[in-house]
Design a protein around this motif. Structure first.
Motif, PDB file in Angstrom:
ATOM      1  N   LEU A   1       0.874  -1.176   0.014  1.00 11.64           N
ATOM      2  CA  LEU A   1       0.028  -0.065   0.114  1.00 11.64           C
ATOM      3  C   LEU A   1       0.989   1.320  -0.066  1.00 11.64           C
ATOM      4  CD1 LEU A   1      -2.834   1.282   0.223  1.00 11.64           C
ATOM      5  CD2 LEU A   1      -2.525   1.291   2.878  1.00 11.64           C
ATOM      6  N   TRP A   2       1.818   1.162   0.895  1.00 10.74           N
ATOM      7  CA  TRP A   2       2.888   2.448   0.686  1.00 10.74           C
ATOM      8  C   TRP A   2       3.617   2.628  -0.597  1.00 10.74           C
ATOM      9  CZ3 TRP A   2       5.125   1.181   6.175  1.00 10.74           C
ATOM     10  CH2 TRP A   2       4.326   1.772   7.085  1.00 10.74           C
ATOM     11  N   GLU A   3       3.735   1.565  -0.979  1.00  7.93           N
ATOM     12  CA  GLU A   3       4.627   1.711  -2.467  1.00  7.93           C
ATOM     13  C   GLU A   3       3.545   2.275  -3.721  1.00  7.93           C
ATOM     14  OE1 GLU A   3       6.844  -1.074  -5.462  1.00  7.93           O
ATOM     15  OE2 GLU A   3       6.071  -2.021  -3.802  1.00  7.93           O
ATOM     16  N   ALA A   4       2.452   1.904  -3.271  1.00  6.89           N
ATOM     17  CA  ALA A   4       1.417   2.531  -4.367  1.00  6.89           C
ATOM     18  C   ALA A   4       1.122   4.101  -3.884  1.00  6.89           C
ATOM     19  CB  ALA A   4       0.021   1.662  -4.268  1.00  6.89           C
ATOM     20  N   ARG A   5       0.779   4.054  -2.562  1.00  6.42           N
ATOM     21  CA  ARG A   5       0.388   5.752  -1.974  1.00  6.42           C
ATOM     22  C   ARG A   5       1.726   5.958  -1.100  1.00  6.42           C
ATOM     23  NH1 ARG A   5      -5.340   5.231  -0.088  1.00  6.42           N
ATOM     24  NH2 ARG A   5      -5.159   7.266   0.127  1.00  6.42           N
ATOM     25  N   PRO A   6       2.683   6.455  -1.429  1.00  2.38           N
ATOM     26  CA  PRO A   6       3.685   6.876  -0.417  1.00  2.38           C
ATOM     27  C   PRO A   6       3.350   8.309   0.469  1.00  2.38           C
ATOM     28  CG  PRO A   6       4.567   7.317  -2.608  1.00  2.38           C
ATOM     29  CD  PRO A   6       3.143   6.545  -2.731  1.00  2.38           C
ATOM     30  N   ALA A   7       2.409   8.899  -0.219  1.00  4.57           N
ATOM     31  CA  ALA A   7       1.926  10.121   0.354  1.00  4.57           C
ATOM     32  C   ALA A   7       0.568  10.055   1.462  1.00  4.57           C
ATOM     33  CB  ALA A   7       1.751  11.406  -0.624  1.00  4.57           C
ATOM     34  N   ALA A   8       0.399   8.914   1.392  1.00  2.00           N
ATOM     35  CA  ALA A   8      -0.666   8.689   2.334  1.00  2.00           C
ATOM     36  C   ALA A   8      -0.378   8.195   4.053  1.00  2.00           C
ATOM     37  CB  ALA A   8      -1.662   7.455   1.859  1.00  2.00           C
ATOM     38  N   PRO A   9      -0.723   8.997   4.538  1.00  2.00           N
ATOM     39  CA  PRO A   9      -0.687   8.576   6.226  1.00  2.00           C
ATOM     40  C   PRO A   9      -1.159   7.282   6.608  1.00  2.00           C
ATOM     41  CG  PRO A   9      -1.492  10.743   6.148  1.00  2.00           C
ATOM     42  CD  PRO A   9      -1.879  10.255   4.831  1.00  2.00           C
ATOM     43  N   ALA A  10      -0.724   6.593   7.514  1.00  2.00           N
ATOM     44  CA  ALA A  10      -1.200   5.190   7.808  1.00  2.00           C
ATOM     45  C   ALA A  10      -1.377   5.208   9.415  1.00  2.00           C
ATOM     46  CB  ALA A  10      -0.123   4.239   7.413  1.00  2.00           C
ATOM     47  N   VAL A  11      -1.991   4.485   9.905  1.00  2.00           N
ATOM     48  CA  VAL A  11      -2.536   4.111  11.208  1.00  2.00           C
ATOM     49  C   VAL A  11      -1.774   2.615  11.271  1.00  2.00           C
ATOM     50  CG1 VAL A  11      -4.544   3.505  12.910  1.00  2.00           C
ATOM     51  CG2 VAL A  11      -4.775   5.389  10.959  1.00  2.00           C
ATOM     52  N   LEU A  12      -1.237   2.788  12.753  1.00  2.00           N
ATOM     53  CA  LEU A  12      -0.489   1.366  13.013  1.00  2.00           C
ATOM     54  C   LEU A  12      -0.787   1.290  14.452  1.00  2.00           C
ATOM     55  CD1 LEU A  12       3.008   1.970  11.535  1.00  2.00           C
ATOM     56  CD2 LEU A  12       1.127   0.395  10.570  1.00  2.00           C
ATOM     57  N   PRO A  13      -0.866  -0.052  14.848  1.00  2.00           N
ATOM     58  CA  PRO A  13      -1.169  -0.343  16.479  1.00  2.00           C
ATOM     59  C   PRO A  13       0.098  -0.406  17.184  1.00  2.00           C
ATOM     60  CG  PRO A  13      -1.085  -2.448  15.002  1.00  2.00           C
ATOM     61  CD  PRO A  13      -0.849  -0.917  14.003  1.00  2.00           C
ATOM     62  N   CYS A  14       0.072  -0.032  18.461  1.00  2.00           N
ATOM     63  CA  CYS A  14       1.075   0.176  19.258  1.00  2.00           C
ATOM     64  C   CYS A  14       1.201  -0.902  20.218  1.00  2.00           C
ATOM     65  CB  CYS A  14       0.916   1.623  20.203  1.00  2.00           C
ATOM     66  SG  CYS A  14       0.818   3.181  19.575  1.00  2.00           S
ATOM     67  N   GLY A  15       2.303  -1.072  20.852  1.00  2.00           N
ATOM     68  CA  GLY A  15       2.605  -2.274  21.911  1.00  2.00           C
ATOM     69  C   GLY A  15       3.443  -3.386  21.517  1.00  2.00           C
ATOM     70  N   ALA A  16       3.545  -3.655  20.123  1.00  2.00           N
ATOM     71  CA  ALA A  16       4.568  -4.572  19.696  1.00  2.00           C
ATOM     72  C   ALA A  16       5.954  -4.000  19.157  1.00  2.00           C
ATOM     73  CB  ALA A  16       3.712  -5.323  18.454  1.00  2.00           C
ATOM     74  N   ALA A  17       5.849  -3.350  18.001  1.00  2.00           N
ATOM     75  CA  ALA A  17       7.048  -2.773  17.706  1.00  2.00           C
ATOM     76  C   ALA A  17       7.576  -1.591  18.320  1.00  2.00           C
ATOM     77  CB  ALA A  17       6.946  -2.301  16.038  1.00  2.00           C
ATOM     78  N   PHE A  18       6.505  -0.822  18.991  1.00  2.00           N
ATOM     79  CA  PHE A  18       6.783   0.460  19.516  1.00  2.00           C
ATOM     80  C   PHE A  18       5.663   0.816  20.454  1.00  2.00           C
ATOM     81  CE2 PHE A  18       5.085   1.410  15.307  1.00  2.00           C
ATOM     82  CZ  PHE A  18       4.098   2.038  15.607  1.00  2.00           C
ATOM     83  N   ASP A  19       5.900   1.738  21.316  1.00  2.00           N
ATOM     84  CA  ASP A  19       4.663   2.526  21.927  1.00  2.00           C
ATOM     85  C   ASP A  19       4.990   3.931  21.597  1.00  2.00           C
ATOM     86  OD1 ASP A  19       3.715   0.425  23.232  1.00  2.00           O
ATOM     87  OD2 ASP A  19       4.545   1.111  25.292  1.00  2.00           O
ATOM     88  N   ILE A  20       4.132   4.900  22.047  1.00  2.00           N
ATOM     89  CA  ILE A  20       4.039   6.186  21.659  1.00  2.00           C
ATOM     90  C   ILE A  20       3.870   7.207  22.890  1.00  2.00           C
ATOM     91  CG2 ILE A  20       3.115   8.179  20.165  1.00  2.00           C
ATOM     92  CD1 ILE A  20       4.713   6.527  18.297  1.00  2.00           C
ATOM     93  N   VAL A  21       4.679   7.918  22.921  1.00  2.00           N
ATOM     94  CA  VAL A  21       4.704   8.964  23.956  1.00  2.00           C
ATOM     95  C   VAL A  21       4.312  10.250  23.146  1.00  2.00           C
ATOM     96  CG1 VAL A  21       5.626  10.329  26.084  1.00  2.00           C
ATOM     97  CG2 VAL A  21       6.062   7.854  25.752  1.00  2.00           C
ATOM     98  N   ASN A  22       2.980  10.858  23.597  1.00  2.00           N
ATOM     99  CA  ASN A  22       2.488  12.175  22.785  1.00  2.00           C
ATOM    100  C   ASN A  22       2.530  13.217  23.752  1.00  2.00           C
ATOM    101  OD1 ASN A  22       0.681  13.894  21.657  1.00  2.00           O
ATOM    102  ND2 ASN A  22      -0.475  12.345  20.599  1.00  2.00           N
ATOM    103  N   VAL A  23       3.465  14.417  23.651  1.00  2.00           N
ATOM    104  CA  VAL A  23       3.398  15.419  24.419  1.00  2.00           C
ATOM    105  C   VAL A  23       3.335  16.787  23.729  1.00  2.00           C
ATOM    106  CG1 VAL A  23       5.274  13.961  25.441  1.00  2.00           C
ATOM    107  CG2 VAL A  23       6.098  15.524  23.608  1.00  2.00           C
ATOM    108  N   PRO A  24       2.977  17.699  24.302  1.00  2.00           N
ATOM    109  CA  PRO A  24       2.826  18.972  23.591  1.00  2.00           C
ATOM    110  C   PRO A  24       4.245  19.606  22.968  1.00  2.00           C
ATOM    111  CG  PRO A  24       2.164  19.283  25.889  1.00  2.00           C
ATOM    112  CD  PRO A  24       2.960  17.736  25.878  1.00  2.00           C
ATOM    113  N   ALA A  25       4.142  20.111  21.751  1.00  2.00           N
ATOM    114  CA  ALA A  25       5.149  20.631  20.792  1.00  2.00           C
ATOM    115  C   ALA A  25       6.526  21.084  21.521  1.00  2.00           C
ATOM    116  CB  ALA A  25       4.728  21.135  19.678  1.00  2.00           C
ATOM    117  N   VAL A  26       6.031  21.985  22.519  1.00  2.00           N
ATOM    118  CA  VAL A  26       7.153  23.011  22.995  1.00  2.00           C
ATOM    119  C   VAL A  26       8.060  22.025  23.865  1.00  2.00           C
ATOM    120  CG1 VAL A  26       7.770  24.995  24.507  1.00  2.00           C
ATOM    121  CG2 VAL A  26       6.044  25.195  22.937  1.00  2.00           C
ATOM    122  N   PHE A  27       7.223  21.259  24.759  1.00  2.00           N
ATOM    123  CA  PHE A  27       7.871  20.784  25.888  1.00  2.00           C
ATOM    124  C   PHE A  27       8.669  19.195  25.150  1.00  2.00           C
ATOM    125  CE2 PHE A  27       7.834  16.996  29.094  1.00  2.00           C
ATOM    126  CZ  PHE A  27       8.581  17.948  29.954  1.00  2.00           C
TER     127      PHE A  27
END
Length: 218
Positions: free
Chosen positions: A61-87
């Motif tokens: 899918l990415w090869e066909a649409r490299p400019a499209a955002p994707a939704v990926l699950p967390c917890g296996a390959a990585f977690d995400i810590v989402n913080v305010p931009a300045v901090f």
């Protein structure tokens, strides 16, 4: 950023040589991984796809649409810590100036998404509360098992959408764990404090920039 060494030393009171050893590790990591890229490489895309239920289909899918955002699950390959931009900017400055660097990082709608080691989303809030830094740190959104996040496209074309600050460029990126993120949060808080407020990171004889102590002086 292809050579990373994992620093799993807990940020807790320890022997007097801990600070010196941590400083040496951080210096090595910075020397090995100083460069970073804002564009995803083919190995980086493979690593991102490994988080998806069907990695090959995701890559196709990415090869066909490299400019499209994707939704990926967390917890296996990585977690995400989402913080305010300045901090988040302060955290990255500290991680790259005094710490081991960072894993991949994305930015979107005034927030920064820090890719972290699996399990970080569960442990980091507990560490912040335990070390009594919870009230000093801006609200963090921690995404782990059971959560999914929108990541930037491999080739973002819109300035308004998600974009890469530090893009994945290897099949095995180094990802900071909860102790390293705690250290970065403490340093970011210190950066934003008034000069007359004394904050230290473990009781230590010297108070130079290489002392990493996680206690707060009231």
């Amino acid at each position: 950023m292809s050579v990373w060494l994992r620093d799993e030393t807990p940020l807790s009171p320890a022997q007097s040589d801990l600070d010196e050893r941590r400083s040496d590790i951080f210096a090595l990591l910075r020397d090995e991984g100083r460069h970073h890229t804002a564009q995803v490489t083919a190995p980086g895309a493979e690593w991102l796809a490994s988080a998806a239920p069907y990695p090959r289909s995701t890559l196709a899918l990415w090869e066909a649409r490299p400019a499209a955002p994707a939704v990926l699950p967390c917890g296996a390959a990585f977690d995400i810590v989402n913080v305010p931009a300045v901090f988040g900017r302060r955290m990255l400055d500290r991680l790259w100036a005094d710490g081991p660097g960072s894993g991949p990082v994305a930015a979107h709608r005034g927030r920064m998404l820090l890719f972290t080691a699996p399990g970080t989303a569960h442990r980091l809030p507990s560490l912040l509360r335990w070390e009594e830094w919870g009230e000093a740190v801006p609200p963090l959104l921690c995404h782990g098992v059971g959560d999914a996040v929108t990541i930037p496209a491999l080739r973002p074309q819109s300035a308004d959408g998600p974009r890469w600050v530090v893009a994945p460029d290897t099949r095995q990126p180094w990802l900071p764990g909860p102790e390293v993120l705690l250290w970065a949060c403490v340093r970011a808080v210190r950066t934003g404090r008034a000069p007359d407020v004394r904050v230290s990171i473990f009781p230590a004889a010297d108070q130079d920039a290489n002392v990493y102590d996680v206690s707060r002086r009231r």
